[in-house]
Design an enzyme around this catalytic site. Structure first.
Site, short mmCIF file in Angstrom:
data_model
loop_
_atom_site.label_atom_id
_atom_site.label_comp_id
_atom_site.label_asym_id
_atom_site.label_seq_id
_atom_site.Cartn_x
_atom_site.Cartn_y
_atom_site.Cartn_z
N TYR A 288 0.82 -1.21 0.00
CA TYR A 288 0.00 0.00 0.00
C TYR A 288 0.85 1.27 0.00
CZ TYR A 288 -4.93 -1.20 -0.01
OH TYR A 288 -6.18 -1.58 -0.41
N GLU A 295 1.65 6.25 -7.18
CA GLU A 295 0.59 7.17 -7.61
C GLU A 295 1.03 8.62 -7.45
OE1 GLU A 295 -3.15 6.29 -5.71
OE2 GLU A 295 -2.80 4.13 -5.84
#
Length: 364
Positions: A288, A295
């Site tokens: 994560y 991102e």
């Protein structure tokens, strides 16, 4: 004088409902019963043990109103139970056509109801019938639960297959082409990623309407965050589609999901594979943050592109006439991105702690 061949009348008890008549003949050890209705008259003859011992017992009853000529009877050790259907559903003032009640006939107080009580019972039965029909049309709780499990199983299966295809495709291309595979990742797997991420909206809807017990906010944040990167950052800017960062974003997304979705699939069929369960509650710890970092890098790389092209930028109306660049919103999004990471990380950490929380040591 012997009584063996004497024909006697048994004690008969009766009760009624709007649609049926109930007769209870007090005879035990009944053999060869002959029970029929002819011309609205009930004929009964049987050998059994009654008030006068073992003998042949017989009686006839002419009913007050027409009945159906198919009596249903059941033998027990102590009696014969007869049920007769009325032709018209209505309450009778007495059982027989003759006004004077036969001496052998008496009310069956175990089953006796007056007309108002019988109407209440009739309404209760009708409500029960309607409820049963409603449940059959809507589905019983067990059927609905099975349908929900089947629906969730199929959803998770489709998502697992989609992300597995992306993961395997990217892995095989990397081993064959090496770093060259980074630069055409978008054109290779974007269609499948579009499909999987649009379908992911179902998870948020399921949480919102109570199909699943997952909290809505973490699911919604992940859905909006990923789709913003996919549809806005990559999908609308061709200059971003050939960047290596696309490979890392897609690869990290698919790696997370190839463990998450099969875990949910097995949960739907009440199975627990310990290795898969551990992976589902553990791989997110490194993946994560790495996914969030990838991102963020894609957003940072897109800022100069959006500034040069002016895409999604706009000018405020008079009198302000200030040009608002889309890159300003991207900078705000970077803050929101890491805030969303914190919310999701906290949610997943709580889930893992509930699953694998340290047990208190026994004090000897």
């Amino acid at each position: 004088m012997a009584m063996e061949n004497q024909v006697l009348t048994p004690h008969v008890y009766w009760a009624q409902r709007h649609r049926e008549l109930y007769l209870r003949v007090e005879l035990s050890d009944v053999q060869n019963p002959a029970i029929s209705i002819t011309e609205n008259v009930l004929h009964f003859k049987a050998q059994g043990h009654g008030a006068k011992g073992d003998n042949i017992y017989e009686f006839h009853l002419e009913f007050l109103d027409p009945v159906k000529p198919e009596p249903v009877y059941k033998l027990t050790e102590r009696q014969v139970n007869i049920r007769v259907q009325k032709k018209v559903s209505q309450w009778w003032e007495r059982l027989t056509k003759q006004e004077k009640r036969p001496l052998f006939l008496a009310p069956d107080f175990d089953r006796w109801l007056d007309e108002s009580d019988a109407e209440m019972e009739l309404r209760a039965k009708e409500e029960e019938r309607l409820n049963k029909l409603r449940m059959e049309s809507e589905g019983s709780p067990e059927t609905l639960a099975s349908m929900k499990k089947g629906y969730l199983f199929m959803y998770n299966l489709v998502q697992f297959l989609g992300f597995s295809w992306i993961f395997v495709n990217l892995t095989v291309r990397f081993f064959i082409l090496g770093k060259e595979s980074f630069y055409d990742t978008f054109h290779t797997v974007a269609d499948m990623m579009y499909f999987c991420q649009m379908l992911a909206a179902v998870e948020t809807i399921n949480a919102a309407i109570g199909v699943t017990k997952s909290p809505v906010m973490p699911s919604l944040l992940q859905l909006l965050g990923r789709n913003f990167i996919l549809f806005i950052i990559f999908g609308t800017v061709e200059e971003m589609q050939n960047r290596a960062v696309v490979f890392f974003v897609f690869y990290l997304w698919s790696t997370i999901e190839i463990f998450r979705y099969p875990f949910y699939m097995l949960t739907c069929i009440d199975m627990d594979w310990k290795v898969l369960t551990w992976l589902r509650y553990s791989v997110w710890i490194p993946l994560y943050p790495l996914g969030c970092l990838a991102e963020a890098i894609s957003v940072i790389q897109s800022i100069p592109v959006f500034n040069e092209t002016g895409r999604f930028s706009f000018t405020l109306p008079y009198p302000m006439k200030v040009k608002v660049r889309f890159s300003f919103f991207l900078q705000i999004y970077l803050i929101v991105l890491f805030l969303g990471l914190y919310i999701n990380f906290r949610h997943l950490y709580k889930q893992r702690r509930r699953r694998y929380g340290q047990k208190k040591k026994k004090i000897h």
